[in-house]
Motif scaffolding. Sequence first.
Motif, PDB file in Angstrom:
ATOM      1  N   ALA A 130       0.775  -1.253  -0.128  1.00 44.78           N
ATOM      2  CA  ALA A 130       0.102  -0.088   0.073  1.00 44.78           C
ATOM      3  C   ALA A 130       1.062   1.324   0.023  1.00 44.78           C
ATOM      4  CB  ALA A 130      -0.811  -0.034   1.267  1.00 44.78           C
ATOM      5  N   HIS A 131       1.898   1.130   0.758  1.00 41.79           N
ATOM      6  CA  HIS A 131       2.836   2.434   0.934  1.00 41.79           C
ATOM      7  C   HIS A 131       3.298   2.610  -0.661  1.00 41.79           C
ATOM      8  CE1 HIS A 131       5.955   5.158   2.352  1.00 41.79           C
ATOM      9  NE2 HIS A 131       6.791   4.295   1.699  1.00 41.79           N
ATOM     10  N   GLU A 132       3.856   1.506  -1.087  1.00 45.51           N
ATOM     11  CA  GLU A 132       4.609   1.518  -2.543  1.00 45.51           C
ATOM     12  C   GLU A 132       3.411   2.296  -3.733  1.00 45.51           C
ATOM     13  OE1 GLU A 132       7.771   1.791  -3.090  1.00 45.51           O
ATOM     14  OE2 GLU A 132       8.302   0.920  -1.125  1.00 45.51           O
ATOM     15  N   VAL A 133       2.267   1.636  -3.465  1.00 42.20           N
ATOM     16  CA  VAL A 133       1.176   2.123  -4.480  1.00 42.20           C
ATOM     17  C   VAL A 133       0.814   3.529  -4.234  1.00 42.20           C
ATOM     18  CG1 VAL A 133      -1.091   1.866  -5.196  1.00 42.20           C
ATOM     19  CG2 VAL A 133       0.228  -0.202  -4.784  1.00 42.20           C
ATOM     20  N   ASN A 134       0.870   4.030  -3.023  1.00 44.64           N
ATOM     21  CA  ASN A 134       0.639   5.370  -2.790  1.00 44.64           C
ATOM     22  C   ASN A 134       1.461   6.425  -2.986  1.00 44.64           C
ATOM     23  OD1 ASN A 134      -1.846   4.834  -1.645  1.00 44.64           O
ATOM     24  ND2 ASN A 134      -1.269   4.470   0.396  1.00 44.64           N
ATOM     25  N   ARG A 135       2.866   5.864  -3.148  1.00 51.42           N
ATOM     26  CA  ARG A 135       3.920   6.702  -3.616  1.00 51.42           C
ATOM     27  C   ARG A 135       4.054   7.024  -5.203  1.00 51.42           C
ATOM     28  NH1 ARG A 135       9.173   4.160  -1.589  1.00 51.42           N
ATOM     29  NH2 ARG A 135      10.190   6.118  -2.044  1.00 51.42           N
ATOM     30  N   GLY A 136       3.620   6.006  -5.818  1.00 50.29           N
ATOM     31  CA  GLY A 136       3.423   6.027  -7.167  1.00 50.29           C
ATOM     32  C   GLY A 136       4.464   6.608  -7.936  1.00 50.29           C
ATOM     33  N   GLY A 171      -5.133  -6.138 -11.030  1.00 51.51           N
ATOM     34  CA  GLY A 171      -5.487  -4.895 -11.654  1.00 51.51           C
ATOM     35  C   GLY A 171      -4.634  -3.880 -11.936  1.00 51.51           C
ATOM     36  N   SER A 172      -3.373  -4.468 -12.297  1.00 47.21           N
ATOM     37  CA  SER A 172      -2.112  -3.621 -12.231  1.00 47.21           C
ATOM     38  C   SER A 172      -1.907  -2.710 -13.768  1.00 47.21           C
ATOM     39  CB  SER A 172      -0.704  -4.470 -12.139  1.00 47.21           C
ATOM     40  OG  SER A 172      -0.873  -5.330 -13.350  1.00 47.21           O
ATOM     41  N   SER A 173      -3.117  -2.829 -14.601  1.00 46.60           N
ATOM     42  CA  SER A 173      -3.244  -2.043 -15.781  1.00 46.60           C
ATOM     43  C   SER A 173      -3.892  -0.804 -15.204  1.00 46.60           C
ATOM     44  CB  SER A 173      -4.078  -2.741 -16.729  1.00 46.60           C
ATOM     45  OG  SER A 173      -5.380  -2.797 -16.249  1.00 46.60           O
ATOM     46  N   ASN A 174      -4.384  -0.664 -13.968  1.00 47.66           N
ATOM     47  CA  ASN A 174      -4.870   0.709 -13.470  1.00 47.66           C
ATOM     48  C   ASN A 174      -3.688   1.416 -12.847  1.00 47.66           C
ATOM     49  OD1 ASN A 174      -7.582   0.180 -14.326  1.00 47.66           O
ATOM     50  ND2 ASN A 174      -8.022  -1.156 -12.549  1.00 47.66           N
ATOM     51  N   ILE A 175      -2.687   0.750 -12.669  1.00 45.17           N
ATOM     52  CA  ILE A 175      -1.655   1.571 -11.850  1.00 45.17           C
ATOM     53  C   ILE A 175      -1.375   3.021 -12.413  1.00 45.17           C
ATOM     54  CG2 ILE A 175       0.744   1.775 -11.188  1.00 45.17           C
ATOM     55  CD1 ILE A 175       0.693  -1.473 -11.105  1.00 45.17           C
ATOM     56  N   ASP A 176      -0.943   3.003 -13.590  1.00 47.40           N
ATOM     57  CA  ASP A 176      -0.568   4.634 -14.232  1.00 47.40           C
ATOM     58  C   ASP A 176      -1.669   5.338 -14.204  1.00 47.40           C
ATOM     59  OD1 ASP A 176       1.863   3.225 -14.304  1.00 47.40           O
ATOM     60  OD2 ASP A 176       2.055   3.034 -16.561  1.00 47.40           O
ATOM     61  N   VAL A 177      -2.858   5.050 -14.203  1.00 42.67           N
ATOM     62  CA  VAL A 177      -4.164   6.076 -14.094  1.00 42.67           C
ATOM     63  C   VAL A 177      -4.676   6.178 -12.771  1.00 42.67           C
ATOM     64  CG1 VAL A 177      -4.591   5.584 -16.425  1.00 42.67           C
ATOM     65  CG2 VAL A 177      -5.681   4.120 -14.940  1.00 42.67           C
ATOM     66  N   ASN A 178      -3.929   5.547 -11.778  1.00 38.86           N
ATOM     67  CA  ASN A 178      -4.403   6.139 -10.326  1.00 38.86           C
ATOM     68  C   ASN A 178      -5.708   5.488 -10.035  1.00 38.86           C
ATOM     69  OD1 ASN A 178      -3.701   6.740  -7.855  1.00 38.86           O
ATOM     70  ND2 ASN A 178      -4.398   8.890  -8.042  1.00 38.86           N
ATOM     71  N   ILE A 179      -6.159   4.275 -10.212  1.00 33.06           N
ATOM     72  CA  ILE A 179      -7.396   3.630 -10.208  1.00 33.06           C
ATOM     73  C   ILE A 179      -7.078   2.279  -9.187  1.00 33.06           C
ATOM     74  CG2 ILE A 179      -9.236   2.272 -10.999  1.00 33.06           C
ATOM     75  CD1 ILE A 179      -9.245   4.059 -13.605  1.00 33.06           C
ATOM     76  N   SER A 180      -8.003   1.940  -8.508  1.00 30.97           N
ATOM     77  CA  SER A 180      -8.031   0.769  -7.376  1.00 30.97           C
ATOM     78  C   SER A 180      -7.140  -0.291  -8.072  1.00 30.97           C
ATOM     79  CB  SER A 180      -9.020   0.752  -6.691  1.00 30.97           C
ATOM     80  OG  SER A 180      -9.532   1.627  -6.060  1.00 30.97           O
ATOM     81  N   VAL A 181      -6.332  -0.956  -7.368  1.00 29.76           N
ATOM     82  CA  VAL A 181      -5.854  -2.239  -7.452  1.00 29.76           C
ATOM     83  C   VAL A 181      -5.826  -2.941  -6.119  1.00 29.76           C
ATOM     84  CG1 VAL A 181      -4.112  -1.353  -9.125  1.00 29.76           C
ATOM     85  CG2 VAL A 181      -3.498  -1.271  -6.936  1.00 29.76           C
ATOM     86  N   GLY A 182      -5.057  -4.143  -6.074  1.00 27.71           N
ATOM     87  CA  GLY A 182      -5.323  -4.869  -5.072  1.00 27.71           C
ATOM     88  C   GLY A 182      -4.456  -6.087  -4.776  1.00 27.71           C
ATOM     89  N   SER A 183      -4.454  -6.808  -3.811  1.00 28.53           N
ATOM     90  CA  SER A 183      -3.599  -8.133  -3.658  1.00 28.53           C
ATOM     91  C   SER A 183      -4.773  -9.199  -3.064  1.00 28.53           C
ATOM     92  CB  SER A 183      -2.450  -8.001  -2.508  1.00 28.53           C
ATOM     93  OG  SER A 183      -1.667  -6.897  -3.097  1.00 28.53           O
ATOM     94  N   ILE A 184      -4.729 -10.465  -3.763  1.00 29.19           N
ATOM     95  CA  ILE A 184      -5.399 -11.516  -3.294  1.00 29.19           C
ATOM     96  C   ILE A 184      -4.473 -12.418  -2.852  1.00 29.19           C
ATOM     97  CG2 ILE A 184      -7.365 -12.909  -4.317  1.00 29.19           C
ATOM     98  CD1 ILE A 184      -7.498 -11.050  -6.700  1.00 29.19           C
ATOM     99  N   TYR A 239      -8.383 -10.273   0.485  1.00 28.34           N
ATOM    100  CA  TYR A 239      -7.696  -9.350  -0.324  1.00 28.34           C
ATOM    101  C   TYR A 239      -7.487  -8.197   0.221  1.00 28.34           C
ATOM    102  CZ  TYR A 239     -12.574  -7.481  -0.888  1.00 28.34           C
ATOM    103  OH  TYR A 239     -13.647  -6.961  -0.745  1.00 28.34           O
ATOM    104  N   ALA A 240      -6.459  -7.522  -0.294  1.00 27.51           N
ATOM    105  CA  ALA A 240      -6.388  -5.844   0.302  1.00 27.51           C
ATOM    106  C   ALA A 240      -6.627  -5.298  -1.009  1.00 27.51           C
ATOM    107  CB  ALA A 240      -4.984  -5.887   0.701  1.00 27.51           C
ATOM    108  N   LEU A 241      -7.339  -4.002  -0.646  1.00 24.18           N
ATOM    109  CA  LEU A 241      -7.715  -3.098  -1.720  1.00 24.18           C
ATOM    110  C   LEU A 241      -7.060  -1.714  -1.505  1.00 24.18           C
ATOM    111  CD1 LEU A 241      -9.789  -2.011  -4.124  1.00 24.18           C
ATOM    112  CD2 LEU A 241     -11.344  -1.363  -2.125  1.00 24.18           C
ATOM    113  N   TYR A 242      -6.130  -1.219  -2.661  1.00 22.66           N
ATOM    114  CA  TYR A 242      -5.406  -0.008  -2.487  1.00 22.66           C
ATOM    115  C   TYR A 242      -6.200   1.052  -3.116  1.00 22.66           C
ATOM    116  CZ  TYR A 242      -2.118  -3.816  -1.568  1.00 22.66           C
ATOM    117  OH  TYR A 242      -1.543  -4.975  -1.054  1.00 22.66           O
ATOM    118  N   GLY A 243      -7.074   1.701  -2.663  1.00 24.65           N
ATOM    119  CA  GLY A 243      -7.987   2.869  -3.035  1.00 24.65           C
ATOM    120  C   GLY A 243      -7.998   3.958  -2.378  1.00 24.65           C
ATOM    121  N   SER A 244      -9.005   4.650  -2.310  1.00 23.53           N
ATOM    122  CA  SER A 244      -8.993   5.879  -1.456  1.00 23.53           C
ATOM    123  C   SER A 244      -8.757   5.647  -0.032  1.00 23.53           C
ATOM    124  CB  SER A 244     -10.518   6.535  -1.313  1.00 23.53           C
ATOM    125  OG  SER A 244     -11.386   5.799  -1.149  1.00 23.53           O
ATOM    126  N   SER A 245      -9.059   4.363   0.578  1.00 25.31           N
ATOM    127  CA  SER A 245      -8.293   4.197   1.811  1.00 25.31           C
ATOM    128  C   SER A 245      -7.708   2.532   1.455  1.00 25.31           C
ATOM    129  CB  SER A 245      -9.489   3.907   2.952  1.00 25.31           C
ATOM    130  OG  SER A 245     -10.501   3.029   2.349  1.00 25.31           O
TER     131      SER A 245
END
Length: 337
Positions: free
Chosen positions: A40-46, A117-130, A160-166
Amino acid sequence: MPYHRITMTHFLLQEQRRKGASGSFTALMTDIIFACKMIAHEVNRGALAGNHGLAGSENVQGEDQKKLDVLANDIFMHMNALGGNYAGMASEELEDVHAVHGAADGKYLLLFDPLDGSSNIDVNISVGSIFSILRLPEGVNTIEEAAFLRKGVEQVAAGYALYGSSTMMVITTGNGVNGFTLDNNVGMFMLTHPDMKIPEDTKEFAINASRSRFWEPPVKRYVDECQAGKEGPRGKDFNMRWVASMVAEVHRILVRGGVFMYPADSENMKKGGKLRLMYEANPMAFIVEQAGGLATTGRGRIMDMAPTHLHQRVPVILGSRNEVERLDSYHAEFDGK
């Protein structure tokens, strides 16, 4: 009051006491919690950390890996090997299973999709881990693929973990589904969504409409009926959603109902489907069923499937019970059953 909330660790300890279990399960879940917080920390740093873009490599599925795919996989592998609770791990990103060295007492196996959902990374849309957890079979001393090839009904836990607005973690141990939100101020997951239930009826469906030319008649019939709205045979308006992240799709269904479809079609059928049985379909099916929903291929329960290989693909239809049953009936009618 927020200070009266239960932390995820305390929740797991309470479950452990209730079941009269040892502390090993709480310990192995703690490893997953740490891994998800780090991801989550790495996703948020983007882009600030240079985490966007392609890694210049392909995974075992033949898909281009994003930088965060590789980083998330490394984090999951490292953090879940440290505790010695797992005898072996398998990742969607790696071809072979990984035996955990120094974990001679490990009693569990871990399967995971490190960044769905890693195709969403560069456009800042929710991704997650399962993730999916299995017990190591009795008498197994060598960690090979066969040890992991178990039906979904044998899962000990999934989540799963959801890395979104929270950042959230949603888990089941076979006794319902509970959701936890990361409080960044104290660095702990807090119980915010106890006993999550999926409504039996819904007015939402999620499907990749760009593949409509490949759909089988039962799926096309269902979508056409939904799109016909109040004037159609369903007599009500439906909304369509598509995030291209299974974690985000399933989370929405858990919160407000819906049905998610990545069905068999004329293009993906030769591979068995699109989504991976062991890393995506089984853990999500376990969660959805524990929340009162259904999860099928359109022609049978997902968790009853006997896997034949580690990266097996399957069709997936899951969500609100009455809609999944309708889709199953359309497939049965089409197949002449």
